[in-house]
Design a protein around this motif. Structure first.
Motif, PDB file in Angstrom:
ATOM      1  N   VAL A  34       0.806  -1.157  -0.012  1.00  0.00           N
ATOM      2  CA  VAL A  34       0.105  -0.074   0.084  1.00  0.00           C
ATOM      3  C   VAL A  34       1.085   1.134   0.041  1.00  0.00           C
ATOM      4  CG1 VAL A  34      -1.796   1.253   1.223  1.00  0.00           C
ATOM      5  CG2 VAL A  34      -1.848  -1.014   1.110  1.00  0.00           C
ATOM      6  N   LEU A  37      -2.692   5.833   0.200  1.00  0.00           N
ATOM      7  CA  LEU A  37      -3.685   5.904   1.431  1.00  0.00           C
ATOM      8  C   LEU A  37      -5.149   6.062   0.825  1.00  0.00           C
ATOM      9  CD1 LEU A  37      -4.236   5.227   4.357  1.00  0.00           C
ATOM     10  CD2 LEU A  37      -4.204   7.664   5.102  1.00  0.00           C
ATOM     11  N   CYS A  40      -6.215   3.193  -1.252  1.00  0.00           N
ATOM     12  CA  CYS A  40      -6.628   2.020  -0.584  1.00  0.00           C
ATOM     13  C   CYS A  40      -7.894   2.072   0.050  1.00  0.00           C
ATOM     14  CB  CYS A  40      -5.651   1.887   0.495  1.00  0.00           C
ATOM     15  SG  CYS A  40      -5.785   0.361   1.652  1.00  0.00           S
ATOM     16  N   ALA A  44     -10.974  -0.234  -0.615  1.00  0.00           N
ATOM     17  CA  ALA A  44     -11.924  -0.792   0.280  1.00  0.00           C
ATOM     18  C   ALA A  44     -13.399  -0.874   0.392  1.00  0.00           C
ATOM     19  CB  ALA A  44     -11.414  -0.331   1.813  1.00  0.00           C
ATOM     20  N   ASN A  65      -3.313   6.410   8.391  1.00  0.00           N
ATOM     21  CA  ASN A  65      -4.044   5.373   8.658  1.00  0.00           C
ATOM     22  C   ASN A  65      -5.431   5.415   8.578  1.00  0.00           C
ATOM     23  OD1 ASN A  65      -1.532   3.540   9.672  1.00  0.00           O
ATOM     24  ND2 ASN A  65      -1.668   5.177  11.331  1.00  0.00           N
ATOM     25  N   SER A  67      -9.295   3.316   8.661  1.00  0.00           N
ATOM     26  CA  SER A  67     -10.014   1.879   8.622  1.00  0.00           C
ATOM     27  C   SER A  67     -11.369   1.983   8.009  1.00  0.00           C
ATOM     28  CB  SER A  67      -9.941   1.410   9.936  1.00  0.00           C
ATOM     29  OG  SER A  67      -8.723   1.086  10.444  1.00  0.00           O
ATOM     30  N   SER A  82      -8.275  -1.958   7.259  1.00  0.00           N
ATOM     31  CA  SER A  82      -7.490  -1.169   7.714  1.00  0.00           C
ATOM     32  C   SER A  82      -6.310  -0.726   6.773  1.00  0.00           C
ATOM     33  CB  SER A  82      -6.884  -1.238   9.016  1.00  0.00           C
ATOM     34  OG  SER A  82      -8.009  -1.653   9.966  1.00  0.00           O
ATOM     35  N   CYS A  83      -6.301   0.617   6.271  1.00  0.00           N
ATOM     36  CA  CYS A  83      -4.990   0.814   5.266  1.00  0.00           C
ATOM     37  C   CYS A  83      -3.937   1.621   5.908  1.00  0.00           C
ATOM     38  CB  CYS A  83      -5.682   1.654   4.283  1.00  0.00           C
ATOM     39  SG  CYS A  83      -6.927   0.851   3.342  1.00  0.00           S
ATOM     40  N   SER A  84      -2.607   1.350   5.927  1.00  0.00           N
ATOM     41  CA  SER A  84      -1.728   1.955   6.397  1.00  0.00           C
ATOM     42  C   SER A  84      -0.588   2.232   5.367  1.00  0.00           C
ATOM     43  CB  SER A  84      -1.110   1.248   7.815  1.00  0.00           C
ATOM     44  OG  SER A  84      -0.102   1.914   8.394  1.00  0.00           O
ATOM     45  N   SER A  85      -0.563   3.666   5.187  1.00  0.00           N
ATOM     46  CA  SER A  85       0.549   4.056   4.224  1.00  0.00           C
ATOM     47  C   SER A  85       1.836   4.145   5.093  1.00  0.00           C
ATOM     48  CB  SER A  85       0.273   5.299   3.324  1.00  0.00           C
ATOM     49  OG  SER A  85       0.022   6.321   4.642  1.00  0.00           O
ATOM     50  N   VAL A  90      -2.176  -3.369   4.340  1.00  0.00           N
ATOM     51  CA  VAL A  90      -3.568  -3.328   4.503  1.00  0.00           C
ATOM     52  C   VAL A  90      -4.082  -4.769   5.371  1.00  0.00           C
ATOM     53  CG1 VAL A  90      -4.321  -4.167   2.196  1.00  0.00           C
ATOM     54  CG2 VAL A  90      -6.165  -3.074   3.626  1.00  0.00           C
TER      55      VAL A  90
END
Length: 113
Positions: A34, A37, A40, A44, A65, A67, A82-85, A90
């Motif tokens: 990812v 962000l 993502c 999602a 971050n 979610s 949950s996406c976290s650059s 994810v």
């Protein structure tokens, strides 16, 4: 009511209840790679909607971050993505009451992501 029946009823009311037979199931995994962000989060949303997770959709988080949480429209299941650059990853989780349905939904979400 007879004395014996009254005693039986009283014992039945005082006896501990049987535990619930339902057992929740949870499937989760992480996808690496990812870097964007907001892309993502949009992915999602798309994946959740495509797979029936359209009730009470919420996106939370700040900074690097975010979610997404949603419930399934017709099955007793919930989705968390949950996406976290910051981590470049994810996490995907599907929880539900029926093992087969929950695993099938998780596989579809994971494959679509």
């Amino acid at each position: 009511m007879s004395k014996l029946a009254s005693v039986g009823l009283l014992l039945a009311l005082l006896a501990p209840a049987e535990p619930a037979l339902a057992v929740p199931h949870l499937y989760t995994d992480v996808v690496l790679g990812v870097d964007n962000l907001m892309a993502c989060v949009e992915n999602a949303r798309t994946v959740a909607s495509k797979n029936g997770f359209t009730v009470d959709v919420q996106v939370t988080g700040t900074g690097k971050n975010r979610s997404l949480y949603a419930d399934h429209a017709s099955l007793p299941m919930a989705l968390s993505i949950s996406c976290s650059s910051q981590l470049g990853a994810v996490s995907i989780a599907v929880a539900g009451m029926n093992n087969d349905d929950t695993f099938a939904a998780f596989q579809k979400v994971y494959d679509d992501f």
